[in-house]
Design an enzyme around this catalytic site. Structure first.
Site, PDB file in Angstrom:
ATOM      1  N   ARG A  65       0.834  -1.232   0.000  1.00 58.40           N
ATOM      2  CA  ARG A  65       0.000   0.000   0.000  1.00 58.40           C
ATOM      3  C   ARG A  65       0.854   1.262   0.000  1.00 58.40           C
ATOM      4  O   ARG A  65       0.414   2.328   0.408  1.00 58.40           O
ATOM      5  CB  ARG A  65      -0.970   0.023   1.173  1.00 58.40           C
ATOM      6  CG  ARG A  65      -1.946  -1.124   1.150  1.00 58.40           C
ATOM      7  CD  ARG A  65      -3.087  -0.918   2.094  1.00 58.40           C
ATOM      8  NE  ARG A  65      -4.011  -2.028   2.009  1.00 58.40           N
ATOM      9  CZ  ARG A  65      -3.873  -3.161   2.688  1.00 58.40           C
ATOM     10  NH1 ARG A  65      -2.869  -3.303   3.524  1.00 58.40           N
ATOM     11  NH2 ARG A  65      -4.743  -4.122   2.527  1.00 58.40           N
ATOM     12  N   LYS A  82       2.286  11.483 -10.997  1.00 60.89           N
ATOM     13  CA  LYS A  82       1.509  10.473 -11.728  1.00 60.89           C
ATOM     14  C   LYS A  82       2.371   9.224 -11.879  1.00 60.89           C
ATOM     15  O   LYS A  82       3.536   9.329 -12.277  1.00 60.89           O
ATOM     16  CB  LYS A  82       1.139  10.974 -13.123  1.00 60.89           C
ATOM     17  CG  LYS A  82      -0.102  11.824 -13.162  1.00 60.89           C
ATOM     18  CD  LYS A  82      -0.526  12.085 -14.613  1.00 60.89           C
ATOM     19  CE  LYS A  82      -1.711  13.010 -14.685  1.00 60.89           C
ATOM     20  NZ  LYS A  82      -2.041  13.401 -16.069  1.00 60.89           N
ATOM     21  N   GLU A  94       7.920  17.475 -25.373  1.00 59.43           N
ATOM     22  CA  GLU A  94       7.321  17.878 -24.082  1.00 59.43           C
ATOM     23  C   GLU A  94       7.778  19.292 -23.715  1.00 59.43           C
ATOM     24  O   GLU A  94       7.034  20.055 -23.110  1.00 59.43           O
ATOM     25  CB  GLU A  94       7.726  16.909 -22.963  1.00 59.43           C
ATOM     26  CG  GLU A  94       7.176  15.504 -23.103  1.00 59.43           C
ATOM     27  CD  GLU A  94       5.666  15.394 -22.849  1.00 59.43           C
ATOM     28  OE1 GLU A  94       5.030  16.387 -22.459  1.00 59.43           O
ATOM     29  OE2 GLU A  94       5.137  14.290 -23.076  1.00 59.43           O
ATOM     30  N   LYS A 118       5.428  23.191 -14.973  1.00 54.56           N
ATOM     31  CA  LYS A 118       4.642  22.015 -14.573  1.00 54.56           C
ATOM     32  C   LYS A 118       4.331  22.062 -13.086  1.00 54.56           C
ATOM     33  O   LYS A 118       3.209  21.766 -12.662  1.00 54.56           O
ATOM     34  CB  LYS A 118       5.365  20.720 -14.951  1.00 54.56           C
ATOM     35  CG  LYS A 118       4.552  19.504 -14.522  1.00 54.56           C
ATOM     36  CD  LYS A 118       4.806  18.244 -15.281  1.00 54.56           C
ATOM     37  CE  LYS A 118       3.785  17.187 -14.811  1.00 54.56           C
ATOM     38  NZ  LYS A 118       3.950  15.909 -15.438  1.00 54.56           N
ATOM     39  N   GLU A 133      -5.780  16.603 -11.242  1.00 54.31           N
ATOM     40  CA  GLU A 133      -6.286  16.840 -12.602  1.00 54.31           C
ATOM     41  C   GLU A 133      -7.804  16.994 -12.654  1.00 54.31           C
ATOM     42  O   GLU A 133      -8.488  16.357 -13.447  1.00 54.31           O
ATOM     43  CB  GLU A 133      -5.814  15.726 -13.553  1.00 54.31           C
ATOM     44  CG  GLU A 133      -5.824  16.164 -15.009  1.00 54.31           C
ATOM     45  CD  GLU A 133      -5.187  15.152 -15.955  1.00 54.31           C
ATOM     46  OE1 GLU A 133      -4.092  14.653 -15.640  1.00 54.31           O
ATOM     47  OE2 GLU A 133      -5.787  14.881 -16.990  1.00 54.31           O
ATOM     48  N   ARG A 158      -4.626  21.077 -14.720  1.00 54.36           N
ATOM     49  CA  ARG A 158      -3.574  20.107 -15.023  1.00 54.36           C
ATOM     50  C   ARG A 158      -3.789  19.475 -16.394  1.00 54.36           C
ATOM     51  O   ARG A 158      -2.836  19.041 -17.040  1.00 54.36           O
ATOM     52  CB  ARG A 158      -3.484  19.031 -13.933  1.00 54.36           C
ATOM     53  CG  ARG A 158      -2.323  18.073 -14.167  1.00 54.36           C
ATOM     54  CD  ARG A 158      -1.990  17.204 -12.989  1.00 54.36           C
ATOM     55  NE  ARG A 158      -0.855  16.347 -13.312  1.00 54.36           N
ATOM     56  CZ  ARG A 158      -0.114  15.713 -12.437  1.00 54.36           C
ATOM     57  NH1 ARG A 158      -0.374  15.827 -11.149  1.00 54.36           N
ATOM     58  NH2 ARG A 158       0.904  14.961 -12.834  1.00 54.36           N
ATOM     59  N   ASN A 200      -1.851  18.015 -21.045  1.00 59.77           N
ATOM     60  CA  ASN A 200      -2.132  16.971 -22.044  1.00 59.77           C
ATOM     61  C   ASN A 200      -2.177  17.531 -23.457  1.00 59.77           C
ATOM     62  O   ASN A 200      -2.567  16.822 -24.392  1.00 59.77           O
ATOM     63  CB  ASN A 200      -3.460  16.272 -21.718  1.00 59.77           C
ATOM     64  CG  ASN A 200      -3.369  15.506 -20.417  1.00 59.77           C
ATOM     65  OD1 ASN A 200      -2.303  14.980 -20.078  1.00 59.77           O
ATOM     66  ND2 ASN A 200      -4.454  15.463 -19.670  1.00 59.77           N
ATOM     67  N   HIS A 241      -1.428  15.360 -26.372  1.00 62.79           N
ATOM     68  CA  HIS A 241      -1.312  13.983 -25.895  1.00 62.79           C
ATOM     69  C   HIS A 241      -2.476  13.075 -26.289  1.00 62.79           C
ATOM     70  O   HIS A 241      -2.283  11.872 -26.424  1.00 62.79           O
ATOM     71  CB  HIS A 241      -1.139  13.953 -24.375  1.00 62.79           C
ATOM     72  CG  HIS A 241       0.268  14.279 -23.956  1.00 62.79           C
ATOM     73  ND1 HIS A 241       0.853  15.488 -24.229  1.00 62.79           N
ATOM     74  CD2 HIS A 241       1.198  13.548 -23.302  1.00 62.79           C
ATOM     75  CE1 HIS A 241       2.079  15.487 -23.750  1.00 62.79           C
ATOM     76  NE2 HIS A 241       2.322  14.330 -23.187  1.00 62.79           N
ATOM     77  N   HIS A 289      -1.056   9.857 -27.790  1.00 59.91           N
ATOM     78  CA  HIS A 289      -1.276   8.511 -27.252  1.00 59.91           C
ATOM     79  C   HIS A 289      -1.973   7.627 -28.280  1.00 59.91           C
ATOM     80  O   HIS A 289      -1.650   6.448 -28.419  1.00 59.91           O
ATOM     81  CB  HIS A 289      -2.114   8.588 -25.976  1.00 59.91           C
ATOM     82  CG  HIS A 289      -1.350   9.117 -24.798  1.00 59.91           C
ATOM     83  ND1 HIS A 289      -1.955   9.483 -23.621  1.00 59.91           N
ATOM     84  CD2 HIS A 289      -0.035   9.336 -24.609  1.00 59.91           C
ATOM     85  CE1 HIS A 289      -1.031   9.902 -22.765  1.00 59.91           C
ATOM     86  NE2 HIS A 289       0.144   9.837 -23.355  1.00 59.91           N
ATOM     87  N   HIS A 297       6.699   8.069 -27.953  1.00 61.09           N
ATOM     88  CA  HIS A 297       5.928   9.084 -27.229  1.00 61.09           C
ATOM     89  C   HIS A 297       6.270  10.491 -27.737  1.00 61.09           C
ATOM     90  O   HIS A 297       5.378  11.298 -28.010  1.00 61.09           O
ATOM     91  CB  HIS A 297       6.203   8.966 -25.730  1.00 61.09           C
ATOM     92  CG  HIS A 297       5.423   9.947 -24.922  1.00 61.09           C
ATOM     93  ND1 HIS A 297       4.060   9.850 -24.748  1.00 61.09           N
ATOM     94  CD2 HIS A 297       5.798  11.084 -24.274  1.00 61.09           C
ATOM     95  CE1 HIS A 297       3.635  10.864 -24.008  1.00 61.09           C
ATOM     96  NE2 HIS A 297       4.670  11.633 -23.714  1.00 61.09           N
TER      97      HIS A 297
END
Ligand code: GLY
Length: 367
Positions: A123, A145, A187, A227, A237, A241, A245, A248, A252, A264
Site C-alpha cells: 500500500r 503520476k 514535451e 509544470k 487533474e 492540469r 495533455n 497527448h 497517445h 511518445h
C-alpha cells in the site's frame, strides 16, 4: 539574466512539497539529501538500458549507503502489469517494507512503472527518482503520476503518489544519444506553448544550434517551473492540469494505433501539429501562431506527418482514458501562451484534422 544566475550549476524547485533538484552533480545532490532526511535503507531499481545501467552503477558505487542497482528491462512495450509483478517479486525478496526507500533510476517509463510499483507495494513505500531522460525530467517524473499501460490504452492503471524527491541528472542527459534528447523536446515545446513568452522565444532562438550548446539547466528549470506551478494548484487533474495533455490525446492514439512504432516524443510532436490544426479548424487559433509552432517543431527535427490512417487514429482515441461520458475533449491553443482544455469538437472536424496529419505540413503561403 545576470552573471550569478548564469553561473548556477544546480537549481532546486520545492513548490510541490518535495525537492526537484536539477543539476549535473546528482551524486552530490543525493549525498546532501540523504544527510538531511531520515536514515533509511535504500533499494535501487534502474532501467537495464546500457547507458542508464552504467550511470546507475556509477551513482550507487559513489554512495556508501547504496548497494548495486537491480536492473529491469523496460521500454514502452514492457510498461505493463507483468513487469510490475517482476518488480513486486524483487521488492518482496529484498524484504522491502515501509521503512525502505525505493530509488528508481531511468527515464519516463521507469518513473511511471517503478513509481507505480512503489506506490502499490504494501500500500505504498517511499519512492525517489533519478531522471535520466529529458521526458522524465520535464514531464513524467514531476507531479506524482504513476502508472502502466493496458492492452486497451496508455496509462490506464495508475495512482497519484508524490515521490519524496526527484533528481534531474543533467550529466546523464549529456551522455544520451541525440535521438533520446529529441524524444523529450516535444514535451519541452508543449510546455513552452502553454507558457508562451520568453520560454517559447528561447526555444526559437536555440533551435538552429546543436543540442550540445543548449543551456539545459535553464530549459529543464523552465519546464519544471511551469509544470510544478500547474500541478501545485491541481494535483488530481480536476482542472488546469489537463493543459499538460496538450498534444497527448492525439499522441497517445498515434502510439497505440502504430503498435508503439511511433514513440511518445514523436506522437506528442504530431499531436502538437494536430492540436494546432484542430484549433485552426474550430476558429480559435491564428495561422501565424500555428506556423510559428510548426517552424519550431520542424527546426528541431520533429516528425509532422504520419502514415497511420485517420480512422485508425480516431479508433485509438476513443479508447483514450481522457474520454469523458463518450465524448472526447481536447486541449487546444488559442495563442502561444493561452491554451484551453475540455474543448468538444464534432467527429467531422476531428476526422478532417486527422486526415490532414497524413499530408505534408501546411506552408505559410498555402491557403
Ligand atoms: N503528463 C501530464 C501530467 O503529468 O499531468
Amino acid at each position: 539574466m545576470d552573471a550569478q544566475e548564469e553561473d548556477r550549476t544546480e537549481r532546486i524547485i520545492d513548490r510541490l512539497g518535495y525537492p526537484v533538484v536539477i543539476g549535473e552533480d546528482v551524486i552530490g545532490a543525493l549525498r546532501t539529501w540523504f544527510a538531511t532526511t531520515e536514515k533509511r535503507r535504500v533499494v535501487v531499481l534502474a532501467d537495464a538500458h546500457p547507458p542508464v545501467a552504467q550511470r546507475a552503477h556509477a551513482v550507487c558505487a559513489a554512495l556508501a549507503n547504496l548497494d548495486a542497482p537491480v536492473l529491469v528491462p523496460l521500454g514502452e512495450k514492457r510498461k505493463h502489469l507483468s513487469t510490475v509483478a517482476d518488480v513486486y517479486d524483487f521488492l518482496a525478496r529484498k524484504g522491502v517494507a515501509r521503512d525502505t526507500l525505493v530509488l528508481g533510476i531511468g527515464g519516463g517509463v521507469a518513473s511511471d512503472l517503478f513509481g507505480f510499483a512503489a506506490a502499490t507495494y504494501m500500500r505504498g513505500v517511499p519512492y525517489a527518482h533519478i531522471a535520466t531522460s529529458l521526458v522524465a525530467m520535464v514531464d513524467a517524473a514531476i507531479g506524482g503520476k504513476t502508472g502502466v499501460n493496458l492492452p486497451y490504452g496508455k496509462n490506464l492503471v495508475g495512482t497519484f503518489t508524490d515521490p519524496q524527491a526527484v533528481f534531474c541528472d543533467l550529466f546523464a542527459l549529456e551522455t544520451l544519444p541525440y535521438r533520446h534528447i529529441r524524444e523529450g523536446l516535444a514535451e519541452v515545446v508543449k510546455a513552452a506553448i502553454i507558457e508562451g513568452g520568453e520560454f517559447f522565444e528561447m526555444l526559437e532562438e536555440l533551435a538552429p544550434f546543436s543540442f550540445v550548446d543548449w543551456p539545459w539547466l535553464r530549459i529543464v528549470e523552465a519546464a519544471v517551473d511551469l509544470k510544478s506551478m500547474i500541478v501545485c494548484d491541481d494535483r488530481l487533474e480536476h482542472g488546469d492540469r489537463a493543459l499538460l495533455n496538450l498534444g497527448h490525446t492525439f499522441g497517445h492514439a498515434l502510439e497505440r494505433a502504430s503498435d508503439y512504432r511511433i514513440t511518445h516524443g514523436a506522437g506528442v510532436a504530431l499531436g502538437l501539429r494536430a492540436a494546432g490544426l484542430l484549433a485552426l479548424r474550430t476558429g480559435r487559433f491564428s495561422k501565424a501562431e500555428h506556423f510559428r509552432v510548426l517552424a519550431l517543431l520542424a527546426l528541431l527535427g520533429m516528425p509532422l506527418r504520419t502514415t497511420v490512417p485517420a480512422q485508425a487514429i480516431a479508433d485509438a482515441m476513443f479508447h483514450d482514458k481522457k474520454k469523458r461520458a463518450g465524448v472526447l475533449r481536447f486541449v487546444l491553443p488559442r495563442a502561444i501562451g493561452d491554451v484551453d482544455f475540455g474543448v468538444r469538437v464534432s467527429n467531422k472536424q476531428l476526422l478532417a484534422t486527422l486526415s490532414q496529419l497524413g499530408r505534408e505540413p501546411e506552408q505559410p503561403s498555402s491557403r
